[in-house]
Design an enzyme around this catalytic site. Structure first.
Site: not given
Ligand SMILES: Nc1ncnc2c1ncn2[C@@H]1O[C@H](COP(=O)(O)OP(=O)(O)OP(=O)(O)O)[C@@H](O)[C@H]1O
Ligand SMILES: O=C([O-])CC(=O)C(=O)O
Ligand SMILES: [Ca+2]
Ligand SMILES: [Mn+2]
Length: 727
Positions: A245, A390, A409, A427, A431-432, A446, A511
């Site tokens: 973004r 977003k 979020h 990010s 979370k995911t 998310d 992604r």
């Molecule tokens: N201890 C840990 N706990 C959580 N995630 C981990 C850990 N170690 C490595 N990772 C990695 O960190 C990343 C966490 O990314 P995730 O997709 O869950 O982010 P998000 O909070 O959902 O972000 P976004 O809002 O951008 O989607 C993953 O690639 C996961 O494999």
């Molecule tokens: O919005 C995006 O591109 C990915 C995401 O979930 C974040 O950054 O929180």
């Molecule tokens: Ca996510």
């Molecule tokens: Mn997000």
């Protein structure tokens, strides 16, 4: 007739036959009849361009064409048989550092020749208007400087149009063998435009309305360079120059209402634009879309709470964008689509076309513009699909609090006994990854709402980071990457089409976007009761926050408002200092009102429903980035299990110095010595210094909020101010 020839004939006459279309660009009213891609749009405003046309039959089935390189190969080896493909050639991805595109923060473009310019256009978008830093348009500059600026200016405009790096296919590139592909679509003009405003109104655009994933695959593969099917059936695609973004290019229309209602100024993500400039960009986007042979239109919903469902329409130029939103928004049934009516919000995504950087308020060739009064969003100069997701989330952050509903979020899941957990975090904090838990029901990964009825997911899909994805560590996400899933900016093997998830050559932000039902234990409809646990995730690359701490309500609010994480920017540039990021409400880029408004609602809801707050560090242990290591995902999962089961609530706690965090002394499945970060650092002096450094960063950041009252309760405000680090 043989079975095969009958099927062949059916195939040839199926599909896009006789789709009668009337177009009106400004206020579209779509009434789908029996066939989904048979649309009538009634005219009544700006362009008044009305046209009927039908599409001719596509007869591309069973036309086997040898790829050019394959033919050349056979001619070269003189056998008429292709050379065996072993050892397999890998997709050639430009590994040069310059090929990695992040935000507009990149260095200035250094092109000397037109060829260089064209190669740069595939690599990155130039940062700012060329006038910045000079004394205005007529400032005296050297001839060299003038030429440099001129080149920079041209390349900046071109940069957002295409990007050719990434999985460059050597053999069998469909785009390379069918340059005439678009001419399959024939237009039959049934009716002339009623009012001829300009030449643009003579252009007829075919609307591909709510196509199915299969149809979108065909569109993407035939017409969009860089689209391929991977070995697991996902659609691999490229998002262009932008692979993330661009928060600094987001603009919000300021008017009498939004001036008072929204959060403006320091720390706020809301950068103003006036109504007129919005219309300039809107016209630019609409003109661009209108100039295409076809556009995609998705009519879908946001929010699984039926009383607070929002109808959205997404007009876009790429099958990739249409499939992305098909996966990410809630998919209507055929009946719901028939009764869709007028959308509550519309996106015009003209991301392949740049904004005019000389337009007032613009600082680059990318612009994401939100107009709440018009209920419209315009996207120019970025094809990163996350902007749509977003952007709509920002709209929800405005609409929902007006209805006393808190937008979050966060990820969200539910145990077998109905215990709900929220996972907040910036990010990449987990979370995911952590809400996708084989032992629990996934409500969403998310974006959520917390109303008086409980929680509801805003979306209909998940958007998982794919970097270093492994089947063993994240089986559910791995298995969700199949037919229908959009895979962005990944690199794969040319022949086997197996994805190399470790490859960061296009971006670190690779992604996967898939419908939520691709996760086997998704909770559909995606709603649940009031949360029992509120887990704040921070990926602390300084390595000083404990793997888990239990928070008081005031501490939860302090950390929620702070919204801390520290990641290490691209690892390719060598070891770097972790940079702390503070993003209010763990989503400052998307909130519309002052952070304390959301914080007050969260405090009130947590208090009312007796939810417990937790701070979980998914980042470093045993030292900062460079010395220590990221905490094992398996350990974090055990910590989260202990929170869900309730066992952690009853553990023995000790209090840390400086941050005053309550940390447990033991957790099943986790080595006790890692629970206090100090134990894991070899250099205790360095630990203390790093801890104080981070505490100082927290303190500085929080200064912006010290003059604000949180909710109606004075006592809570004081407690929150006192809940930060003490040193
Ligand atoms: N201890 C840990 N706990 C959580 N995630 C981990 C850990 N170690 C490595 N990772 C990695 O960190 C990343 C966490 O990314 P995730 O997709 O869950 O982010 P998000 O909070 O959902 O972000 P976004 O809002 O951008 O989607 C993953 O690639 C996961 O494999
Ligand atoms: O919005 C995006 O591109 C990915 C995401 O979930 C974040 O950054 O929180
Ligand atoms: Ca996510
Ligand atoms: Mn997000």
């Amino acid at each position: 007739m043989t079975d095969i020839s009958r099927r062949k004939e059916q195939a040839e006459f199926r599909g896009f036959t006789e789709s009668v279309i009337l177009i009106e660009i400004a206020s579209w009213k779509i009434s789908p009849s029996k066939q989904r891609n048979d649309i009538t749009m009634h005219p009544n405003s700006i362009l008044n361009a009305t046209a009927h046309f039908s599409l001719a039959h596509f007869s591309f089935f069973f036309r086997f064409q040898l790829s050019k390189s394959l033919r050349e190969d056979m001619a070269a080896n003189g056998t008429g048989i292709p050379t065996p493909r072993s050892p397999l050639a890998r997709i050639l991805t430009d590994k040069k550092r310059d090929a990695i595109c992040h935000d507009d923060s990149g260095k200035a473009v250094k092109a000397q020749t037109i060829d260089e310019l064209h190669s740069l256009q595939r690599k990155r978008s130039a940062p700012t208007t060329p006038l910045e830093g000079t004394q205005g348009a007529f400032a005296t500059v050297s001839e060299d400087e003038r030429q440099r600026q001129q080149l920079q200016s041209i390349s900046a405009s071109l940069a957002s149009l295409t990007r050719g790096t990434g999985p460059k296919v050597v053999r069998g590139d469909p785009a390379a063998k069918s340059p005439q592909a678009v001419s399959h679509v024939a237009h039959h003009h049934v009716e002339a435009p009623t009012i001829s405003v300009s030449d643009s109104s003579l252009k007829f655009t075919h609307v591909l309305y709510n196509l199915s994933p299969a149809e979108l695959y065909e569109q993407a593969i035939k017409y969009e360079k860089g689209s391929f099917i991977t070995s697991s059936g996902a659609l691999a695609t490229m998002s262009g120059a932008k692979t993330g973004r661009s928060p600094r290019d987001k603009r919000i229309v300021i008017d009498d209402t939004t001036q008072d209602e929204l959060w403006w100024g320091k720390g706020s993500p809301n950068i103003e634009i006036d109504e007129h400039t919005f219309m300039v960009n809107r016209e630019r986007a609409v003109d661009y879309l209108n100039s295409l042979d076809k556009v995609f239109v998705n009519d879908q919903f946001l929010n699984w709470d039926p009383q607070n469902r929002i109808k959205v329409r997404i007009v876009s130029a790429r099958a990739y964008h249409s499939l992305f939103m098909h996966n990410m928004c809630i998919r209507p049934t055929i009946e719901e689509l028939e009764n869709f009516g007028t959308p509550d919000f519309t996106i015009y995504n003209a991301g392949q076309f740049p904004c005019n950087r000389y337009t007032h308020y613009m600082t680059s060739s990318t612009s994401i513009d939100l107009n709440l009064a018009r209920r419209e969003m315009v996207i120019l100069g970025t094809q990163y699909a996350g902007e749509m997701k977003k952007g709509l989330f920002s709209v929800m952050h405005y609409l929902m609090p007006k209805r006393q509903i808190l937008s979050l979020h966060s990820g969200c899941n539910m145990g077998k006994d109905g215990d709900v957990a929220l996972f907040f975090g910036l990010s990449g904090t987990g979370k995911t990854t952590l809400s996708t838990d084989h032992n629990r029901y996934l409500i969403g990964d998310d974006e959520h709402c917390w109303s008086d009825n409980g929680v509801s997911n805003i979306e209909g899909g998940c958007y998982a980071k794919c970097i270093d994805l492994s089947r063993e560590k994240e089986p559910d996400i791995w298995n969700a990457i199949k037919f229908g899933t959009v895979l962005e900016n990944i690199v794969f093997d040319e022949y086997t089409r197996e994805v190399d998830y470790a490859d960061k050559s296009v971006t670190e932000n690779t992604r996967a976007a898939y419908p939520i039902e691709y996760i086997p234990n998704a909770k559909i409809p995606c709603v649940g009761p009031h949360p029992k646990n509120v887990i704040l995730l921070a990926c602390d690359a300084f390595g000083v926050l404990p793997p888990v701490s239990k928070l008081s309500l005031a501490q939860t609010m302090y950390h929620f408002i702070s919204g801390y994480t520290a990641l290490v920017a691209g690892t390719e540039d060598g070891i770097k200092e972790p940079t702390a990021t503070f993003s209010a409400c763990f989503g400052a880029a998307f909130i519309m009102l002052h952070p304390t408004k959301y914080a007050a609602m969260l405090a009130e809801k947590m208090q009312k429903h007796g939810a417990t707050g937790w701070l979980v560090n998914t980042g470093w242990s045993g030292g900062s980035y460079g010395t220590g290591n990221r905490i094992k995902l398996a350990y974090t999962r055990k910590i989260i299990d202990a929170i869900h089961s309730g066992s952690l609530l009853n553990a023995t706690y000790e209090k840390t110095e400086v941050f005053g965090l309550e940390i447990p002394t033991a957790i099943e499945g986790v080595p006790s010595e890692i629970l206090h970060p100090e134990n894991t650092w070899g250099d205790k002096h360095a630990y203390k210094n790093t801890l104080l450094k981070l505490a100082g960063l927290f303190k500085n950041n929080f200064e912006t909020f010290t003059n604000y009252k949180i909710g109606k309760d004075n006592k809570l405000t004081e407690e929150i101010l006192a809940a930060g680090p003490n040193f």
